[in-house]
Design an enzyme around this catalytic site. Sequence first.
Site, PDB file in Angstrom:
ATOM      1  N   HIS A 208      24.953   6.628  34.221  1.00  0.00           N
ATOM      2  CA  HIS A 208      24.497   7.658  32.755  1.00  0.00           C
ATOM      3  C   HIS A 208      25.020   8.806  33.592  1.00  0.00           C
ATOM      4  O   HIS A 208      24.928   9.049  34.215  1.00  0.00           O
ATOM      5  CB  HIS A 208      22.981   7.465  32.905  1.00  0.00           C
ATOM      6  CG  HIS A 208      22.205   6.643  32.575  1.00  0.00           C
ATOM      7  ND1 HIS A 208      22.479   5.693  30.926  1.00  0.00           N
ATOM      8  CD2 HIS A 208      22.324   4.682  32.828  1.00  0.00           C
ATOM      9  CE1 HIS A 208      21.345   4.448  30.841  1.00  0.00           C
ATOM     10  NE2 HIS A 208      21.877   4.020  32.005  1.00  0.00           N
ATOM     11  N   CYS A 239      17.187   5.502  28.812  1.00  0.00           N
ATOM     12  CA  CYS A 239      16.068   4.658  29.227  1.00  0.00           C
ATOM     13  C   CYS A 239      15.051   5.132  29.082  1.00  0.00           C
ATOM     14  O   CYS A 239      14.851   5.714  29.333  1.00  0.00           O
ATOM     15  CB  CYS A 239      16.658   4.503  30.408  1.00  0.00           C
ATOM     16  SG  CYS A 239      15.675   2.961  31.644  1.00  0.00           S
TER      17      CYS A 239
END
Length: 299
Positions: A208, A239
């Site tokens: 990420h 997330c």
Amino acid sequence: MIPKAVRIVEVGPRDGLQNEARIVPVSARIRLIGDLLAAGCRTIEAGSFVSPKWVPQMEGTAEVLSAFKHRTDASFPVLVPNEKGFDDALAAGAKEVAIFAAASETFSRKNINCSIAESMNRFASVAGKAKQHGVKLRGYVSCALGCPYEGGIGAEAAVRVARQLHELGCYEVSLGDTIGVGTPERARNLVRLVAGELPLGAIAVHFHDTYGQALANIYACLEEGVTVIDSSVAGLGGCPYAKGASGNVATEDAVYMLNGLCITTGIDIKAVAKAGQAILDLIGKTNQSKVASALLSSS
Ligand code: HMG
Ligand code: MG
């Protein structure tokens, strides 16, 4: 040492859309995956079979999968947290599932409501069924470089979980920097340590981009010989159980860098950028990919 070819695992339709406040209709998810296929993506995470109470965005994944059952030239892995998820995925025709464990106890509880050890028991049942039905099994180690609740995570915890997933039968284990805190030398070190336990070809990386380190981390991992990279079209996502986490590295940004390194991916960068823009227009978000923004404004 840098590979000549890389397989991109496009996770936007799952990791990207699971985090959108606005629930994207199944028809738009199907359109996005169709556009990604047309752009040359051949591994596309199509969704997940998780509790709709926990992640309502992924409801309807069975319908998404069934739209692509004729596409034998591509893989459409789906996330499953337990046997119920596996059974539902199998009934929907899934040929590949991904189990997702964490290197952090707290994240494991927040994400799948059980300890790491309990999750491994659940995943062992999933793995048994996957083997029995000839379904390919992929694995994730979340929080491999840091946890939103516990902070730093020792590399040994991530290595242990990676080994356990591989022992359960995962043909590939993706090392997830869920909150994007990793930096290149830590990413490189983790890959080295994991490669001491499982074959290099079985390691994928999943960065990420919260702290803007994803491309640098990927480059370090390429230097270690990693050949599988997870990425998300337009940098979609985050997330739901890691507040403040950005999406994955954008597919367009990763492919642009790989193209510059003469590493083939089979992906048409302009076509993937258009696929990303189409879904962004629908959900009303700005593009997180610098490459896509540049390409789309110049065409
Ligand atoms: P729980 O509440 O402990 O589950 O949730 P339970 O077993 O007690 O069951 C409660 C209810 O959920 C029951 O229904 C079950 O049938 C149902 P009720 O009787 O109340 O009507 N249920 C299910 N429904 C649909 N599909 C299922 C399922 N299982 C039970 N598979 C559970 C435990 C694991 C289900 C829940 O915590 C969950 O769904 N978690 C998923 C969270 C998630 O999807 N997170 C995002 C993916 S992970 C990620 O993004 C990180 C990654 O990208 C890597 C990285 O970035 O590092 C992969
Ligand atoms: Mg992720």
